[in-house]
Motif scaffolding. Structure first.
Motif, PDB file in Angstrom:
ATOM      1  N   GLY A   1      -3.879   9.187 -10.198  1.00  0.00           N
ATOM      2  CA  GLY A   1      -2.738   8.684 -10.888  1.00  0.00           C
ATOM      3  C   GLY A   1      -1.871   7.741  -9.817  1.00  0.00           C
ATOM      4  N   GLY A   2      -2.226   7.227  -8.821  1.00  0.00           N
ATOM      5  CA  GLY A   2      -1.516   6.448  -8.036  1.00  0.00           C
ATOM      6  C   GLY A   2      -1.664   6.468  -6.745  1.00  0.00           C
ATOM      7  N   TRP A   3      -0.988   5.427  -5.884  1.00  0.00           N
ATOM      8  CA  TRP A   3      -1.326   5.560  -4.388  1.00  0.00           C
ATOM      9  C   TRP A   3      -0.537   6.635  -3.658  1.00  0.00           C
ATOM     10  N   VAL A   4       0.414   7.227  -4.276  1.00  0.00           N
ATOM     11  CA  VAL A   4       1.066   8.048  -3.466  1.00  0.00           C
ATOM     12  C   VAL A   4       0.365   9.479  -3.483  1.00  0.00           C
ATOM     13  N   PRO A   5      -0.130  10.068  -4.424  1.00  0.00           N
ATOM     14  CA  PRO A   5      -0.946  11.463  -4.393  1.00  0.00           C
ATOM     15  C   PRO A   5      -2.300  10.958  -3.628  1.00  0.00           C
ATOM     16  N   ALA A   6      -2.959   9.763  -3.524  1.00  0.00           N
ATOM     17  CA  ALA A   6      -4.068   9.435  -2.949  1.00  0.00           C
ATOM     18  C   ALA A   6      -4.051   9.498  -1.556  1.00  0.00           C
ATOM     19  N   ILE A   7      -2.572   9.008  -0.898  1.00  0.00           N
ATOM     20  CA  ILE A   7      -2.427   9.083   0.370  1.00  0.00           C
ATOM     21  C   ILE A   7      -2.026  10.466   0.951  1.00  0.00           C
ATOM     22  N   ALA A   8      -1.409  11.370  -0.064  1.00  0.00           N
ATOM     23  CA  ALA A   8      -1.187  12.987   0.371  1.00  0.00           C
ATOM     24  C   ALA A   8      -2.352  13.542   0.280  1.00  0.00           C
TER      25      ALA A   8
END
Length: 393
Positions: A146-153
């Motif tokens: 659901g977005g780049w933030v959780p993908a990086i986390a």
């Protein structure tokens, strides 16, 4: 060591396929995007000299545990919609990778001195696999989560898994100190020509590696490649590094020294870059194969030189700190220069000329550093000197 190495590249390779999203979401200027790709590489160099100090105080094993803990925390910190947190997490991630990557060559030399070059190829292969996973899965993870933030986390998870495995599977003895003893450090390395040749080879080839990590998807998108395909192409190229990373130390053994192997691998890298940026688009996937083979083998051999050019684990640790500390500071200039060229709206032809110039510099120092020489301690003066290597292992 393989589990540790797997975590030393996703923090760098997972961001570049998502740079366009970050730029739009956070309203970043081209200069800020360039800084975001340059800062972690610069931190690799700035924090590498801290690694021997940590190893002296804590032991190599505990210092690597600290690096993995710092890496996991940094990846969670930068996974936010806040620009200060993004840059702070990126800086700390670069620091953690700089510490971990500097300690591994000395550990290899200590644990397997007779087969250090082959073991270096194995953990370099793990580095490449981690980089490939970070690049290839970033865009799909952004879609699934659901977005780049959780993908990086997400990449904090394997860092903590690696930390747990390292703590459970590797003994963590405290370093034994004899009263009045000091950490083994021989003078003369900074005045040694061979040490500088290895350092400048490391810096120039690393500059190419981090240009590819940071900018290749953006450059491919300028050629009309979609965001998802550009990330997959980067991941595929890094995946191709696996085979050459493992084979490069063996290839380096075929001749009297490592010069022929290094020059062949640098030529493959140059061919892959030219085809990817300037050749027909139907050849792009083939260009990724050439680029991956060239870069994986060059990086593996450059790391192998840290142990081949060192007579003892202590010298290997000092040379690793110098080559990766100064080398990565030099390497940071490459992504920064590409960001400037893009900001000045220089086309792919001008950027390709810059990349070929860096590869020519790398070839020059490959010829010098690849000779069959070794850094040894002179018994009379106690300084590090260059002597003919008696056995090529």
């Amino acid at each position: 060591m393989v589990l540790v190495a797997l975590n030393l590249r996703p923090a760098l390779s997972s961001l570049s396929p998502l740079l366009t999203r970050l730029q739009l979401d956070l309203q970043l200027s081209p200069a800020a995007v360039g800084a975001l790709t340059t800062v972690p590489v610069l931190c690799l160099g700035l924090f590498a000299p801290l690694a021997p100090r940590l190893a002296h105080r804590l032991g190599i094993e505990r210092a690597l545990s600290f690096a993995l803990l710092l890496l996991g925390g940094a990846l969670l910190l930068r996974a936010q919609h806040l620009l200060p947190a993004l840059f702070a997490g990126t800086i700390l991630a670069g620091a953690a990778i700089g510490i971990g990557g500097t300690l591994l060559p000395g550990l290899v030399k200590r644990e397997m001195p007779e087969r250090a070059d082959l073991l270096t190829g194995v953990y370099t292969m793990a580095l490449c696999l981690g980089g490939a996973l970070g690049a290839g899965l970033s865009v799909p993870l952004a879609g699934w989560l659901g977005g780049w933030v959780p993908a990086i986390a997400f990449w904090a998870l394997p860092a903590f898994v690696g930390l747990l495995a390292w703590r459970l599977l590797m003994p963590h003895p405290w370093p034994q100190r004899i009263p009045g003893s000091r950490r083994e450090k021989h003078p003369g390395l900074g005045r040694n020509a061979l040490a500088w040749q290895v350092t400048l080879l490391m810096g120039s080839q690393s500059s190419m590696a981090y240009i590819v990590f940071g900018w290749l998807p953006v450059l491919l998108q300028q050629r009309g490649v979609s965001e998802a395909d550009a990330g997959l192409m980067l991941g595929f190229s890094v995946m191709m590094q696996l085979g050459s990373a493992l084979a490069a130390p063996w290839l380096g053994r075929l001749g009297r020294d490592q010069r022929p192997a290094l020059l062949i691998l640098l030529l493959l890298t140059a061919a892959g870059l030219v085809l990817a940026l300037l050749g027909p688009q139907q050849w792009t996937w083939g260009a990724m194969v050439l680029l991956g083979f060239g870069q994986g083998g060059t990086f593996s051999l450059a790391l192998t030189l840290l142990v081949l050019r060192s007579a003892t684990p202590g010298i290997a640790g000092q040379l690793s700190g110098m080559a990766q500390g100064l080398g990565y500071c030099i390497a940071a200039l490459g992504p920064f220069a590409v960001g400037l060229l893009l900001d000045w709206q220089i086309g792919l032809g001008g950027i390709s000329a810059l990349l070929l110039g860096i590869l020519l510099i790398a070839a020059l120092f490959a010829v010098l550093a690849g000779r069959r020489l070794q850094l040894q301690v002179d018994e009379s003066s106690g300084e590090i000197v260059t002597r003919q290597q008696t056995a090529c292992r």
